[in-house]
Design a protein around this motif. Structure first.
Motif, PDB file in Angstrom:
ATOM      1  N   GLU A   1       0.835  -1.210   0.000  1.00 28.59           N
ATOM      2  CA  GLU A   1       0.000   0.000   0.000  1.00 28.59           C
ATOM      3  C   GLU A   1       0.865   1.253   0.000  1.00 28.59           C
ATOM      4  O   GLU A   1       0.573   2.232  -0.698  1.00 28.59           O
ATOM      5  CB  GLU A   1      -0.959  -0.004   1.193  1.00 28.59           C
ATOM      6  N   SER A   2       1.940   1.245   0.765  1.00 28.34           N
ATOM      7  CA  SER A   2       2.850   2.390   0.790  1.00 28.34           C
ATOM      8  C   SER A   2       3.440   2.626  -0.598  1.00 28.34           C
ATOM      9  O   SER A   2       3.503   3.769  -1.071  1.00 28.34           O
ATOM     10  CB  SER A   2       3.968   2.146   1.807  1.00 28.34           C
ATOM     11  N   GLN A   3       3.871   1.564  -1.249  1.00 27.54           N
ATOM     12  CA  GLN A   3       4.461   1.692  -2.579  1.00 27.54           C
ATOM     13  C   GLN A   3       3.436   2.235  -3.580  1.00 27.54           C
ATOM     14  O   GLN A   3       3.754   3.099  -4.396  1.00 27.54           O
ATOM     15  CB  GLN A   3       5.009   0.353  -3.054  1.00 27.54           C
ATOM     16  N   MET A   4       2.221   1.738  -3.523  1.00 28.23           N
ATOM     17  CA  MET A   4       1.174   2.193  -4.434  1.00 28.23           C
ATOM     18  C   MET A   4       0.914   3.690  -4.237  1.00 28.23           C
ATOM     19  O   MET A   4       0.844   4.462  -5.202  1.00 28.23           O
ATOM     20  CB  MET A   4      -0.106   1.385  -4.211  1.00 28.23           C
ATOM     21  N   LEU A   5       0.795   4.124  -3.001  1.00 26.70           N
ATOM     22  CA  LEU A   5       0.543   5.538  -2.724  1.00 26.70           C
ATOM     23  C   LEU A   5       1.741   6.398  -3.108  1.00 26.70           C
ATOM     24  O   LEU A   5       1.584   7.483  -3.687  1.00 26.70           O
ATOM     25  CB  LEU A   5       0.195   5.736  -1.244  1.00 26.70           C
ATOM     26  N   ASN A   6       2.940   5.937  -2.800  1.00 28.52           N
ATOM     27  CA  ASN A   6       4.151   6.682  -3.130  1.00 28.52           C
ATOM     28  C   ASN A   6       4.307   6.806  -4.646  1.00 28.52           C
ATOM     29  O   ASN A   6       4.698   7.861  -5.160  1.00 28.52           O
ATOM     30  CB  ASN A   6       5.375   5.993  -2.511  1.00 28.52           C
TER      31      ASN A   6
ATOM     32  N   THR B   1       1.788   6.626  -6.890  1.00 29.72           N
ATOM     33  CA  THR B   1       0.679   7.436  -7.398  1.00 29.72           C
ATOM     34  C   THR B   1       0.873   8.921  -7.126  1.00 29.72           C
ATOM     35  O   THR B   1       0.662   9.748  -8.015  1.00 29.72           O
ATOM     36  CB  THR B   1      -0.657   6.975  -6.771  1.00 29.72           C
ATOM     37  N   TYR B   2       1.279   9.270  -5.917  1.00 31.54           N
ATOM     38  CA  TYR B   2       1.310  10.680  -5.513  1.00 31.54           C
ATOM     39  C   TYR B   2       2.685  11.329  -5.572  1.00 31.54           C
ATOM     40  O   TYR B   2       2.779  12.559  -5.548  1.00 31.54           O
ATOM     41  CB  TYR B   2       0.704  10.839  -4.116  1.00 31.54           C
ATOM     42  N   ARG B   3       3.750  10.519  -5.628  1.00 34.28           N
ATOM     43  CA  ARG B   3       5.094  11.103  -5.650  1.00 34.28           C
ATOM     44  C   ARG B   3       5.950  10.588  -6.805  1.00 34.28           C
ATOM     45  O   ARG B   3       7.116  10.938  -6.906  1.00 34.28           O
ATOM     46  CB  ARG B   3       5.805  10.823  -4.311  1.00 34.28           C
ATOM     47  N   ASN B   4       5.376   9.728  -7.613  1.00 34.82           N
ATOM     48  CA  ASN B   4       6.091   9.139  -8.745  1.00 34.82           C
ATOM     49  C   ASN B   4       7.368   8.415  -8.319  1.00 34.82           C
ATOM     50  O   ASN B   4       8.366   8.429  -9.034  1.00 34.82           O
ATOM     51  CB  ASN B   4       6.401  10.183  -9.819  1.00 34.82           C
ATOM     52  N   LYS B   5       7.334   7.815  -7.136  1.00 37.46           N
ATOM     53  CA  LYS B   5       8.456   7.025  -6.634  1.00 37.46           C
ATOM     54  C   LYS B   5       7.937   5.615  -6.395  1.00 37.46           C
ATOM     55  O   LYS B   5       7.131   5.400  -5.495  1.00 37.46           O
ATOM     56  CB  LYS B   5       9.031   7.634  -5.356  1.00 37.46           C
ATOM     57  N   ASP B   6       8.388   4.677  -7.200  1.00 36.41           N
ATOM     58  CA  ASP B   6       7.848   3.328  -7.185  1.00 36.41           C
ATOM     59  C   ASP B   6       8.540   2.446  -6.149  1.00 36.41           C
ATOM     60  O   ASP B   6       9.199   1.450  -6.492  1.00 36.41           O
ATOM     61  CB  ASP B   6       7.945   2.710  -8.584  1.00 36.41           C
ATOM     62  N   LYS B   7       8.402   2.839  -4.890  1.00 33.50           N
ATOM     63  CA  LYS B   7       8.935   2.056  -3.779  1.00 33.50           C
ATOM     64  C   LYS B   7       8.195   2.470  -2.512  1.00 33.50           C
ATOM     65  O   LYS B   7       7.666   3.581  -2.434  1.00 33.50           O
ATOM     66  CB  LYS B   7      10.447   2.294  -3.609  1.00 33.50           C
TER      67      LYS B   7
ATOM     68  N   LEU C   1       4.154   8.999   4.575  1.00 31.36           N
ATOM     69  CA  LEU C   1       3.634   9.914   3.565  1.00 31.36           C
ATOM     70  C   LEU C   1       2.688  10.877   4.253  1.00 31.36           C
ATOM     71  O   LEU C   1       1.927  10.483   5.144  1.00 31.36           O
ATOM     72  CB  LEU C   1       2.879   9.150   2.472  1.00 31.36           C
ATOM     73  N   SER C   2       2.730  12.132   3.846  1.00 37.10           N
ATOM     74  CA  SER C   2       1.878  13.162   4.425  1.00 37.10           C
ATOM     75  C   SER C   2       0.952  13.713   3.353  1.00 37.10           C
ATOM     76  O   SER C   2       1.407  14.091   2.275  1.00 37.10           O
ATOM     77  CB  SER C   2       2.728  14.308   4.986  1.00 37.10           C
ATOM     78  N   PHE C   3      -0.326  13.772   3.683  1.00 45.99           N
ATOM     79  CA  PHE C   3      -1.329  14.294   2.764  1.00 45.99           C
ATOM     80  C   PHE C   3      -2.089  15.416   3.463  1.00 45.99           C
ATOM     81  O   PHE C   3      -3.066  15.167   4.180  1.00 45.99           O
ATOM     82  CB  PHE C   3      -2.298  13.186   2.326  1.00 45.99           C
TER      83      PHE C   3
END
Length: 161
Positions: free
Chosen positions: A58-63, A65-71, A76-78
């Motif tokens: 889930e962390s990788q998916m969000l990172n 999606t929102y930061r273009n970092k695939d790891k 993460l702060s929203f």
């Protein structure tokens, strides 16, 4: 530095992904105590914040999606931005990756709960607009983190071990 606000000033929504075992995660009381330090420093009287603990996927998916970092990443702060004319006390969401936090704590020889405290304080400061892109911003943010963690009897997380 102002005193610590009452516990009721931190309106916490603690969430745990169904993929995780809650046994080694910080309690609601822990998180509220850590956030109260940040709120006192920033002289915030009342804000709501969501802290969600997730697995690496889930962390990788969000990172990604929102930061273009695939790891996956530690936190993460929203930040929440209310539409004009709407006044709600929501500060935003923090997404904390259990696997990364545990791995970093072990690699850095840090107490697990202390590392969680650091990442939640760090993430909350991001929600409040602090950043560490430029060197001077990083130094300022780190100095706040060090002071707040010292109030919690946690060693400087940036010191060389």
């Amino acid at each position: 530095m102002p005193g610590t606000p009452e516990k009721t000033d931190v309106l916490l929504d603690r969430q745990v992904s169904d993929e995780l075992d809650d046994i080694h995660l910080p309690t609601e009381d822990d998180i509220e105590h850590w956030l109260a330090q940040v709120f006192a420093h920033e002289e915030i009287t009342e804000k709501e914040i969501t802290v969600r603990f997730v697995d690496a996927n889930e962390s990788q998916m969000l990172n990604s999606t929102y930061r273009n970092k695939d790891k996956p990443t530690n936190v993460l702060s929203f930040p929440f931005e209310a539409p004009p004319g709407i006044d709600v006390p929501l500060l935003g969401d923090l997404v904390v990756c259990q696997a990364i936090i545990e791995k970093e704590a072990q690699q850095q020889n840090k107490h697990l709960n202390s590392h969680y405290a650091h990442m939640i304080v760090h993430g909350c400061l991001h929600l409040l607009g602090y950043d560490h892109i430029e060197d001077d911003e990083a130094e300022h943010m780190e100095s706040i983190e060090i002071a707040l963690l010292a109030n919690l009897n946690i060693d400087d997380p940036y010191q060389e071990l």
